[in-house]
Design an enzyme around this catalytic site. Structure first.
Site, short mmCIF file in Angstrom:
data_model
loop_
_atom_site.label_atom_id
_atom_site.label_comp_id
_atom_site.label_asym_id
_atom_site.label_seq_id
_atom_site.Cartn_x
_atom_site.Cartn_y
_atom_site.Cartn_z
N CYS A 1 6.87 15.74 60.61
CA CYS A 1 8.24 16.10 60.99
C CYS A 1 9.13 16.52 59.82
O CYS A 1 8.91 17.58 59.26
CB CYS A 1 8.86 14.96 61.80
SG CYS A 1 10.14 15.59 62.91
N LYS B 1 4.06 9.65 55.99
CA LYS B 1 5.24 10.52 55.83
C LYS B 1 6.03 10.15 54.58
O LYS B 1 6.39 8.98 54.38
CB LYS B 1 6.12 10.38 57.07
CG LYS B 1 7.35 11.27 57.10
CD LYS B 1 8.08 11.06 58.43
CE LYS B 1 9.24 12.01 58.63
NZ LYS B 1 9.87 11.83 59.95
N GLU C 1 4.53 13.03 66.45
CA GLU C 1 4.85 11.91 65.55
C GLU C 1 4.99 10.60 66.36
O GLU C 1 5.47 10.62 67.50
CB GLU C 1 6.18 12.25 64.86
CG GLU C 1 6.71 11.25 63.87
CD GLU C 1 8.07 11.70 63.28
OE1 GLU C 1 8.69 12.67 63.80
OE2 GLU C 1 8.50 11.09 62.29
C1 ACM Z 1 12.10 13.65 62.13
O1 ACM Z 1 11.69 13.65 60.98
N1 ACM Z 1 11.56 12.90 63.06
C2 ACM Z 1 13.23 14.51 62.50
#
Ligand code: ACM
Length: 266
Positions: free
Chosen positions: A147, A114, A43
């Site tokens: 993530c 995301k 990420e």
């Molecule tokens: C995350 O979503 N970077 C823990």
């Protein structure tokens, strides 16, 4: 008949605050790879993660079309004839998104932004607005989560129902248990998952490494160490992910009872 793809991850620590050193470093790490169809990076690989303010997160974001990091990855995808999925701090129309890019030898094939923002990310990033796409790259169909999306079963399920053979999961995980979720989501959707986590520490956050590749039967094909750089590419049989039978009489999707799930409210 088997339908083999070569897929895996690079586990490393992106530079905080700019991609120049990361590009140099990735140049070395990519040089280890001779034969891969799909390579997943962590990420926010172009910027680092632990920003102290929205202004700082914005300062280290990039427009896709002006990014040297993206240009570098397109060159690598061409040179290695591979597909790269990378986390990317994306600036677009005055907002920033915690994005993952799908980069093919021909250039950018797609992106996912995301949805489920973790902790301080809520102060910095806009929520994803592109749904949960599944990309057909010829050799397989792949979905992407970033993530903390991993906590939400609904997200995995949508990708399964849309036909993903593989979910690529760029991550900057910090909780001690996140990686445990991965094999179970592989089982209940019968797809492969590649979680590319990062290593290292940024101020008060230490990332947990242990990048993982799990198969549609929940076997952990490989799990990396907690804090070393690693490059791992494995042969995966796509046809295993296309067989959705749990037993000869149980199909992982067709046996669902959506009329019984109305309490979910979705
Ligand atoms: C995350 O979503 N970077 C823990």
């Amino acid at each position: 008949m088997e339908k083999i793809i070569k897929a895996g991850f690079i586990q490393f620590a992106p530079q905080f605050g700019g991609a120049d050193k990361t590009i140099q470093h990735l140049e070395n790490l990519f040089s280890i790879i001779t034969n891969a169809d799909i390579i997943v990076l962590p990420e926010l690989a172009n910027s680092g993660y632990n920003f102290n303010s929205k202004a700082q997160a914005f300062q280290y974001s990039e427009k896709i079309e002006k990014s040297r990091f993206v240009e570098f990855l397109i060159t690598k995808a061409k040179q290695l004839n591979t597909n790269i999925i990378t986390g990317f701090n994306e600036r677009a129309d005055g907002e920033i998104f915690n994005t993952a890019l799908l980069i093919c030898p021909e250039g950018i094939k797609g992106k996912y932004r995301k949805m489920h923002l973790f902790m301080n990310e809520k102060d910095f990033f806009s929520k994803g607005d592109l749904g949960f796409p599944v990309f057909d790259i010829g050799i397989c169909r792949l979905g992407i989560l970033v993530c903390f999306d991993y906590i939400f079963s609904e997200a995995w399920r949508i990708l399964g129902l849309k036909g993903a053979d593989l979910v690529c999961h760029p991550a900057n995980l910090i909780t001690p248990y996140a990686q445990k979720v991965i094999p179970s989501q592989s089982i209940i959707n019968r797809f492969y998952i590649i979680t590319a986590n990062r290593i290292g520490t940024e101020n008060d956050l230490t990332f947990t490494g242990q990048s993982i590749i799990s198969d549609p039967e929940g076997d952990i094909l490989y799990q990396a160490s907690v804090n070393s750089e690693e490059v791992k590419i494995l042969a995966l049989d796509v046809n295993l992910a296309r067989n959705k039978m749990i037993t000869p009489r149980n199909h992982v999707f067709d046996d669902r009872l959506p009329e019984q799930y109305k309490e979910l409210g979705c």
